[in-house]
Design a protein around this motif. Structure first.
Motif, short mmCIF file in Angstrom:
data_model
loop_
_atom_site.label_atom_id
_atom_site.label_comp_id
_atom_site.label_asym_id
_atom_site.label_seq_id
_atom_site.Cartn_x
_atom_site.Cartn_y
_atom_site.Cartn_z
N LYS A 101 32.65 83.13 90.63
CA LYS A 101 31.51 82.85 91.51
C LYS A 101 30.99 81.46 91.16
CE LYS A 101 27.89 85.02 88.65
NZ LYS A 101 28.60 85.71 87.55
N LEU A 125 39.94 91.86 86.38
CA LEU A 125 38.76 91.56 85.57
C LEU A 125 38.49 90.06 85.54
CD1 LEU A 125 39.28 94.11 82.67
CD2 LEU A 125 37.36 94.09 84.27
N GLY A 126 39.57 89.26 85.50
CA GLY A 126 39.42 87.81 85.57
C GLY A 126 38.87 87.38 86.93
N HIS A 133 38.31 84.68 79.13
CA HIS A 133 37.75 85.62 78.15
C HIS A 133 37.89 87.06 78.63
CE1 HIS A 133 35.08 87.25 75.10
NE2 HIS A 133 34.40 87.86 76.06
N ALA A 134 37.61 87.31 79.90
CA ALA A 134 37.69 88.68 80.44
C ALA A 134 39.11 89.21 80.36
CB ALA A 134 37.20 88.69 81.89
N ASP A 164 35.02 82.00 81.34
CA ASP A 164 34.64 83.38 81.66
C ASP A 164 35.86 84.18 82.13
OD1 ASP A 164 32.01 82.63 81.15
OD2 ASP A 164 31.48 82.40 83.28
N ILE A 165 36.70 83.55 82.95
CA ILE A 165 37.91 84.20 83.46
C ILE A 165 38.86 84.52 82.31
CG2 ILE A 165 39.95 83.92 84.95
CD1 ILE A 165 38.25 81.97 86.67
N ALA A 188 29.89 80.18 87.43
CA ALA A 188 30.69 80.75 86.34
C ALA A 188 31.63 79.67 85.81
CB ALA A 188 31.48 81.95 86.84
N ALA A 241 33.90 82.75 76.76
CA ALA A 241 32.97 82.81 77.90
C ALA A 241 31.99 81.64 77.84
CB ALA A 241 32.22 84.13 77.88
N GLU A 295 37.07 89.07 88.96
CA GLU A 295 35.67 89.50 89.13
C GLU A 295 34.66 88.54 88.50
OE1 GLU A 295 35.64 93.52 87.67
OE2 GLU A 295 36.95 94.19 89.32
N GLN A 296 35.14 87.64 87.63
CA GLN A 296 34.23 86.65 87.02
C GLN A 296 33.93 85.49 87.98
OE1 GLN A 296 33.15 87.81 84.08
NE2 GLN A 296 34.69 89.40 84.52
#
Length: 254
Positions: free
Chosen positions: A140, A134-135, A150-151, A147-148, A143, A188, A137-138
């Motif tokens: 890009k 999930l981390g 937080h996920a 964001d990493i 970003a 995030a 996938e953040q």
């Protein structure tokens, strides 16, 4: 922060180093069985990295670390030193591999379940892996590091696990540890903005109990203060023009 944006030729070297690190985890998997010592696992990995891959095990002598891999068992969070301790059925163990090839580092780790493990241990291992992805996938351009974190934190806490805060992911390249630090918790939209050409590790450590850890007298091995189980997974990630590329992906994950 002095974040190094990698050139195409550096990225290619990082791809090679990452593939080698992944191959060590694939190679060692059949040996992770009840009765094996972590020293034996260390020797097998060392010999494979040096003799077969013609590479260098990065942990060996890194700031005085005495072995070629890290093996962290049960309530050990990270940086466990291989020893004559035998693995037994029911153990969970993280094997952390970093290789240096042509001056560049590939860094990855995987959890292994030894024999029959408890349901709660297996769940911790699985949720930690999910949190890492999930981390990832953040990732890009545009970003943020927040964001990493937080996920990862959101998924961990939704499953009633805690996130270790004393250790984090990091930039990686010619140096084992570069900027930025990649926290596995956070808000995030905050922190450093990701750009294409950045390479970093995402390596969350989740605990079954409280998040607090301590480092043992050996100066390396981190353990949970409440002796609850801990799990960790790690990949090395390239920020691409459109998203991310996992440089340490194993065959089983493809």
């Amino acid at each position: 922060m002095s974040i190094i944006i990698k050139t195409e030729s550096e990225i290619e070297k990082m791809r090679i180093a990452g593939k080698l690190a992944a191959e060590v985890l694939e190679m060692i998997a059949p040996y992770v069985v009840p009765g094996v010592t972590t020293d034996q696992l260390d020797k097998i990995c060392h010999d494979y990295i040096v003799d077969v891959q013609k590479a260098i095990p990065a942990p060996l002598n890194y700031h005085g670390f005495p072995k070629s891999i890290c093996t962290s068992i049960n309530h050990q969070v990270c940086h466990g030193i291989p020893s004559e301790k035998k693995l037994k059925s029911g153990d969970i163990v993280n094997i952390d591999i970093t290789v240096i090839k042509d001056d560049y580092h590939g860094d990855t780790s995987k959890m292994f379940c030894v024999g029959e493990v408890s349901q709660h241990a297996r769940r911790l291992v699985n949720v930690t892996r999910e949190a890492m992805f999930l981390g990832i996938e953040q990732v890009k351009p545009g970003a943020t590091l927040g964001d990493i974190g937080h996920a990862i934190q959101k998924h961990a806490e939704a499953n009633h696990f805690s996130v270790v805060r004393e250790f984090c992911g990091h930039g990686i390249g010619k140096k084992f540890h570069e900027d930025p630090q990649v926290l596995h918790y956070g808000k995030a939209g905050t922190g450093e903005v990701l750009q294409a050409g950045m390479i970093l590790t995402i390596e969350p450590m989740l605990n079954l109990g409280k998040r607090h850890v301590k480092v043992l007298a050996d100066g390396w091995t981190a353990v949970t203060k409440d002796r609850s189980l801990s799990a960790q997974w790690e990949h090395t990630i390239l920020v691409t023009a459109t998203g991310y590329e996992i440089l340490t992906l194993r065959q089983e994950e493809m």
